[in-house]
Design an enzyme around this catalytic site. Structure first.
Site, mmCIF file in Angstrom:
data_model
loop_
_atom_site.group_PDB
_atom_site.id
_atom_site.type_symbol
_atom_site.label_atom_id
_atom_site.label_comp_id
_atom_site.label_asym_id
_atom_site.label_seq_id
_atom_site.Cartn_x
_atom_site.Cartn_y
_atom_site.Cartn_z
ATOM 1 N N THR A 61 0.849 -1.196 0.000
ATOM 2 C CA THR A 61 0.000 0.000 0.000
ATOM 3 C C THR A 61 0.881 1.241 0.000
ATOM 4 O O THR A 61 2.118 1.140 -0.067
ATOM 5 C CB THR A 61 -1.018 -0.034 1.173
ATOM 6 O OG1 THR A 61 -1.924 1.064 1.002
ATOM 7 C CG2 THR A 61 -0.344 0.068 2.534
ATOM 8 N N LYS A 65 3.954 1.522 -3.614
ATOM 9 C CA LYS A 65 3.514 0.765 -4.796
ATOM 10 C C LYS A 65 4.461 0.915 -5.997
ATOM 11 O O LYS A 65 4.640 -0.022 -6.766
ATOM 12 C CB LYS A 65 2.098 1.181 -5.186
ATOM 13 C CG LYS A 65 1.049 0.785 -4.138
ATOM 14 C CD LYS A 65 -0.336 1.143 -4.620
ATOM 15 C CE LYS A 65 -1.371 0.859 -3.558
ATOM 16 N NZ LYS A 65 -2.737 1.106 -4.028
ATOM 17 N N ASP A 101 -5.985 -3.753 -8.724
ATOM 18 C CA ASP A 101 -7.087 -2.789 -8.630
ATOM 19 C C ASP A 101 -7.933 -2.784 -9.907
ATOM 20 O O ASP A 101 -9.157 -2.627 -9.856
ATOM 21 C CB ASP A 101 -6.553 -1.370 -8.380
ATOM 22 C CG ASP A 101 -6.207 -1.140 -6.917
ATOM 23 O OD1 ASP A 101 -6.667 -1.923 -6.063
ATOM 24 O OD2 ASP A 101 -5.474 -0.173 -6.627
ATOM 25 N N GLY A 130 -4.590 9.839 -10.414
ATOM 26 C CA GLY A 130 -3.600 9.117 -9.612
ATOM 27 C C GLY A 130 -3.563 7.648 -9.997
ATOM 28 O O GLY A 130 -4.100 7.253 -11.043
ATOM 29 N N ASN A 152 -9.218 16.068 -14.181
ATOM 30 C CA ASN A 152 -8.392 16.155 -12.973
ATOM 31 C C ASN A 152 -8.132 17.606 -12.595
ATOM 32 O O ASN A 152 -8.109 18.485 -13.438
ATOM 33 C CB ASN A 152 -7.053 15.434 -13.195
ATOM 34 C CG ASN A 152 -6.336 15.172 -11.883
ATOM 35 O OD1 ASN A 152 -6.944 14.656 -10.949
ATOM 36 N ND2 ASN A 152 -5.072 15.519 -11.791
ATOM 37 N N ARG A 153 -7.954 17.808 -11.284
ATOM 38 C CA ARG A 153 -7.697 19.160 -10.776
ATOM 39 C C ARG A 153 -6.391 19.723 -11.339
ATOM 40 O O ARG A 153 -6.322 20.872 -11.749
ATOM 41 C CB ARG A 153 -7.631 19.107 -9.248
ATOM 42 C CG ARG A 153 -7.305 20.412 -8.588
ATOM 43 C CD ARG A 153 -7.214 20.238 -7.099
ATOM 44 N NE ARG A 153 -6.186 19.256 -6.708
ATOM 45 C CZ ARG A 153 -5.876 18.966 -5.452
ATOM 46 N NH1 ARG A 153 -6.525 19.541 -4.460
ATOM 47 N NH2 ARG A 153 -4.945 18.081 -5.177
ATOM 48 N N ARG A 157 -1.118 16.570 -14.805
ATOM 49 C CA ARG A 157 -1.172 15.148 -14.436
ATOM 50 C C ARG A 157 -2.144 14.402 -15.355
ATOM 51 O O ARG A 157 -1.874 13.282 -15.802
ATOM 52 C CB ARG A 157 -1.619 15.054 -12.984
ATOM 53 C CG ARG A 157 -1.128 13.824 -12.284
ATOM 54 C CD ARG A 157 -1.387 13.922 -10.803
ATOM 55 N NE ARG A 157 -1.013 12.708 -10.121
ATOM 56 C CZ ARG A 157 -1.493 12.358 -8.940
ATOM 57 N NH1 ARG A 157 -2.363 13.142 -8.308
ATOM 58 N NH2 ARG A 157 -1.113 11.240 -8.373
#
Ligand SMILES: NC(=O)c1ccc[n+]([C@@H]2O[C@H](COP(=O)([O-])OP(=O)(O)OC[C@H]3O[C@@H](n4cnc5c(N)ncnc54)[C@H](OP(=O)(O)O)[C@@H]3O)[C@@H](O)[C@H]2O)c1
Length: 278
Positions: A61, A65, A101, A130, A152-153, A157
């Site tokens: 975690t 990762k 995931d 992310g 995305n903010r 990214r």
């Protein structure tokens, strides 16, 4: 006895031991699964000694990762695409990794929204850029969704992620979130917004979404986020983040302990009780 663990820093909050502990009891397996706090900078050294310490593998975690991906000799396509690994095991003596995931998201989606057919989906909208968003995008594209609007903010990214996945993914500014959501047959929140105690709610206008559209939230504390509550109130198909957490654990358990475990209502109830206690 087979041993597995989860590494992180901190790792005390992890609910993975609850999941794997439940399955070890359910399948009467002589095994253990514990938490191993590993400080940043010590991941490679810890993984070098993983087998010598008797572990068949581990989960990983935050914030380890990416380091776990780098440490593995064998990397699954999902782990490479996401740029991060959350499950490690040994294959012919070599450390192998996956990012479960993506598969966990799709397994839960298939169970919770059986009418949603990815191959018939023209447009998905994913909020966030992310690791979780990358896993969802990888999963949706792989399942046949034709295009993804990535909102995305931080625009840079989003641009990087869109460039990685190619022309089926287009980056949009945060101010376009409502417009992108409206045009999508599935909306996925892969930001931290809505997470209990740490973040404000996610304010997205769901009024324009067509009947039958799916709204999924990766946040699972609270179990019913404000976004999911709004989706339910509009009669849309709400898919929570807890199911993804449960399903992403399946491949690791199978690799380490040799049994493909089932995600049951009873296991879900165990996790919900724990979420409600904290
Ligand atoms: N259910 C599951 O099994 C599962 C699995 C993995 C992750 N998750 C959840 O998914 C979420 C994302 O995880 P991650 O690992 O991808 O995290 P991450 O790499 O830290 O990414 C966080 C994302 O949230 C956005 N964000 C944070 N604060 C924001 C704000 N105030 N306004 C708008 N956007 C904001 C960030 O935008 P910027 O780029 O602009 O910072 C970024 O896109 C977390 O809540 C995590 O718990 C759930």
């Amino acid at each position: 006895m087979s041993k597995a663990c989860i590494i992180g820093w901190p790792v005390a909050h992890s609910r993975s031991p609850l999941i794997h502990g439940y399955w070890l009891r359910r399948y009467a397996i002589d095994g253990s699964y514990d938490k191993q706090p590993v400080p940043p900078g010590e991941v490679a050294a810890f993984l070098d000694r993983l087998r010598a310490q008797g572990f068949a593998g581990c989960n990983v975690t935050v914030p380890h990762k990416e380091a776990a991906l780098a440490a593995a000799r064998r990397q699954s396509p999902a782990a490479r695409a996401v740029g991060a690994a959350n499950t490690l095991w040994y294959e012919e003596g070599e450390l192998a990794c996956d990012n479960t995931d993506a598969a966990g998201f799709m397994s839960h989606l298939a169970a919770a929204a059986p009418a949603f057919k990815p191959e018939a989906c023209a447009r998905a909208c994913v909020l966030g850029a992310g690791g979780a968003a990358r896993a969802v995008i990888y999963a949706l594209l792989g399942a046949g969704v034709k295009s993804v609007a990535l909102v995305n903010r931080t625009p840079a990214r989003a641009d990087r992620v869109a460039a990685f996945f190619g022309p089926r993914v287009k980056a949009y500014a945060w101010s376009d979130a409502n417009a992108c959501a409206r045009e999508a047959q599935i909306l996925v929140n892969a930001t931290t917004l809505g997470m209990h105690g740490t973040q404000p709610g996610l304010e997205i206008d769901l009024t324009g979404l067509e009947a039958g559209s799916v709204v999924a939230d990766l946040v699972y504390v609270p179990l019913v986020t404000p976004l999911l509550a709004a989706a339910k109130a509009r009669g849309l198909v709400a898919v929570d983040g807890l199911g993804m957490l449960l399903h992403q654990a399946v491949p690791g358990f199978e690799k380490w302990f040799g049994v493909r475990p089932e995600v049951t209502a009873e296991l879900r109830a165990v996790l919900i009780a724990d979420i409600e206690r904290h």
